[in-house]
Design a protein around this motif. Structure first.
Motif, short mmCIF file in Angstrom:
data_model
loop_
_atom_site.label_atom_id
_atom_site.label_comp_id
_atom_site.label_asym_id
_atom_site.label_seq_id
_atom_site.Cartn_x
_atom_site.Cartn_y
_atom_site.Cartn_z
N LEU A 259 5.43 -3.28 -7.63
CA LEU A 259 4.02 -3.30 -7.27
C LEU A 259 3.27 -2.34 -8.20
CD1 LEU A 259 4.14 -3.20 -3.36
CD2 LEU A 259 4.01 -5.19 -4.87
N PHE A 260 2.15 -2.80 -8.75
CA PHE A 260 1.39 -1.98 -9.70
C PHE A 260 0.20 -1.32 -9.03
CE2 PHE A 260 3.78 -4.82 -12.40
CZ PHE A 260 4.18 -3.98 -13.44
N LEU A 261 -0.05 -0.07 -9.43
CA LEU A 261 -1.13 0.73 -8.88
C LEU A 261 -2.21 0.93 -9.94
CD1 LEU A 261 1.28 1.22 -6.97
CD2 LEU A 261 0.52 3.59 -6.75
N SER A 262 -3.46 0.90 -9.52
CA SER A 262 -4.59 1.06 -10.43
C SER A 262 -4.97 2.53 -10.59
CB SER A 262 -5.80 0.29 -9.91
OG SER A 262 -5.55 -1.09 -9.87
N PRO A 263 -5.55 2.89 -11.73
CA PRO A 263 -5.98 4.28 -11.94
C PRO A 263 -7.05 4.68 -10.93
CG PRO A 263 -5.95 3.08 -14.01
CD PRO A 263 -5.78 2.07 -12.93
N TRP B 68 -2.78 7.12 -9.78
CA TRP B 68 -2.81 5.68 -9.55
C TRP B 68 -2.65 5.40 -8.07
CZ3 TRP B 68 -0.05 8.41 -13.09
CH2 TRP B 68 -0.38 8.21 -14.44
N SER B 69 -3.38 4.40 -7.57
CA SER B 69 -3.38 4.15 -6.15
C SER B 69 -3.50 2.66 -5.85
CB SER B 69 -4.56 4.90 -5.50
OG SER B 69 -4.60 4.66 -4.11
N SER B 70 -3.08 2.30 -4.64
CA SER B 70 -3.18 0.91 -4.20
C SER B 70 -3.06 0.84 -2.68
CB SER B 70 -2.08 0.05 -4.84
OG SER B 70 -2.09 -1.27 -4.29
N THR B 71 -3.69 -0.17 -2.11
CA THR B 71 -3.48 -0.49 -0.70
C THR B 71 -2.88 -1.88 -0.58
OG1 THR B 71 -5.78 -1.29 -0.54
CG2 THR B 71 -5.35 0.98 0.15
N LEU C 257 -0.86 3.96 -1.21
CA LEU C 257 0.23 4.36 -2.11
C LEU C 257 -0.39 5.15 -3.25
CD1 LEU C 257 1.94 0.85 -2.30
CD2 LEU C 257 2.41 2.68 -0.66
N PHE C 258 0.13 6.32 -3.53
CA PHE C 258 -0.50 7.19 -4.52
C PHE C 258 0.55 7.84 -5.40
CE2 PHE C 258 -2.37 11.52 -5.45
CZ PHE C 258 -3.25 11.07 -6.43
N ILE C 259 0.41 7.66 -6.72
CA ILE C 259 1.22 8.37 -7.71
C ILE C 259 0.33 9.45 -8.32
CG2 ILE C 259 2.51 8.24 -9.86
CD1 ILE C 259 3.23 5.38 -9.19
N ASP C 260 0.71 10.70 -8.18
CA ASP C 260 -0.10 11.84 -8.59
C ASP C 260 0.17 12.18 -10.05
OD1 ASP C 260 -1.47 14.21 -8.84
OD2 ASP C 260 -0.78 15.03 -6.93
N SER C 261 -0.87 12.03 -10.90
CA SER C 261 -0.69 12.31 -12.32
C SER C 261 -0.49 13.78 -12.61
CB SER C 261 -1.89 11.79 -13.12
OG SER C 261 -3.08 12.46 -12.74
N LEU D 203 7.29 1.03 -7.41
CA LEU D 203 5.88 1.10 -7.78
C LEU D 203 5.74 1.60 -9.21
CD1 LEU D 203 4.94 3.02 -4.54
CD2 LEU D 203 4.58 0.59 -4.88
N ALA D 204 4.64 1.20 -9.87
CA ALA D 204 4.40 1.64 -11.24
C ALA D 204 2.90 1.57 -11.52
CB ALA D 204 5.15 0.76 -12.23
N PRO D 205 2.41 2.41 -12.44
CA PRO D 205 0.99 2.34 -12.81
C PRO D 205 0.74 1.14 -13.72
CG PRO D 205 2.10 4.00 -14.12
CD PRO D 205 3.11 3.51 -13.11
#
Length: 248
Positions: free
Chosen positions: A47-51, A60-63, A133-137, A172-174
């Motif tokens: 699943l890809f997350l947007s900036p 990067w985050s996504s719902t 979902l949050f990936i913290d840069s 998950l990935a950006p």
């Protein structure tokens, strides 16, 4: 003549304060005849997350990952709706650094980013939920191009007394920049770019590198194979770019 043009994708930011129901792609939660929680439709693909850049949320985050309850017994899987009194939580078994799952109703205060922590999904009859979902840069770095994984299980803390589910893994990935290659010949022009399953792509053109940009045709879904599109190169000097965004 062949030109190689590096193009940065244009992303749509994902809001941390709004989300819409996505029942078609949701993980379905039900129970077995032995009163064990089970999840169906857990995504296999990445699943890809947007900036996102809003206050402390930089990365990067996504719902796009949603949960919904089984509404009637399935004769094939034998999965049944949740018993009355169930109160379901997602419990983290393992999670990669920099990744967190946050409550949609309190994104800054409620989150799960370590083993054993829980995030409430919902109760019987009111289970539809899309956690953030949050990936913290600041943890993984602004130029992060890898993947983050979370292993979780579902637990019932309510009065139904359902047994915990098996463990599930979500990757998950950006969203990454897309390189566009332009080929010109006497027959016209062609653009090509690599695609990834889970992303959608829209080719755009403009007469100036600052825009305005106009879509060239409809978006296409990535398949893991290169895309090859024809372009009109007879109408003067033009610039091309590819906008990529999650197709979750």
């Amino acid at each position: 003549m062949k030109r190689l043009i590096p193009i940065l994708s244009l992303w749509a930011l994902v809001s941390l304060v709004s989300a819409s129901a996505q029942h078609a792609g949701d993980i379905l939660i039900g129970q077995t005849a032995t009163r064990t929680l089970v999840a169906m439709n857990v995504p296999v693909r990445t699943l890809f997350l947007s900036p996102v850049s809003s206050g402390p949320f930089r990365g990067w985050s996504s719902t796009g990952l949603g949960f919904d309850g089984v509404v009637e017994a399935d004769p094939v899987t034998l999965l049944q709706p949740l018993s009355s009194g169930a109160n379901v939580f997602l419990e983290v078994v393992a999670i990669d650094a920099g990744l967190s799952l946050r409550s949609f109703t309190a994104p800054a205060a409620v989150f799960a980013d370590d083993a054993g922590e829980r995030l409430r999904v919902g109760a019987t009859g009111n289970l539809h939920n899309h956690p953030i979902l949050f990936i913290d840069s600041t943890v993984v770095g602004e130029g992060f191009i890898g993947k983050r994984r979370v292993v979780f299980r579902l637990v019932d803390t309510g009065t139904a007394g359902l047994l915990s589910s098996p463990e599930y893994t979500v990757t998950l990935a950006p969203v990454l920049p897309t390189r566009l290659e332009l080929r010109l010949s006497t027959d016209g022009g062609m653009v090509s770019f690599e695609t990834l399953e889970g992303l959608a792509y829209e080719l755009q053109s403009a007469t100036s590198p600052t825009g305005p940009w106009a879509a060239q045709g409809s978006p296409l879904s990535g398949s893991g194979t290169p895309a090859l599109l024809s372009v009109d190169v007879t109408s003067g000097h033009r610039y091309f770019r590819v906008r990529s965004f999650p197709d979750n």
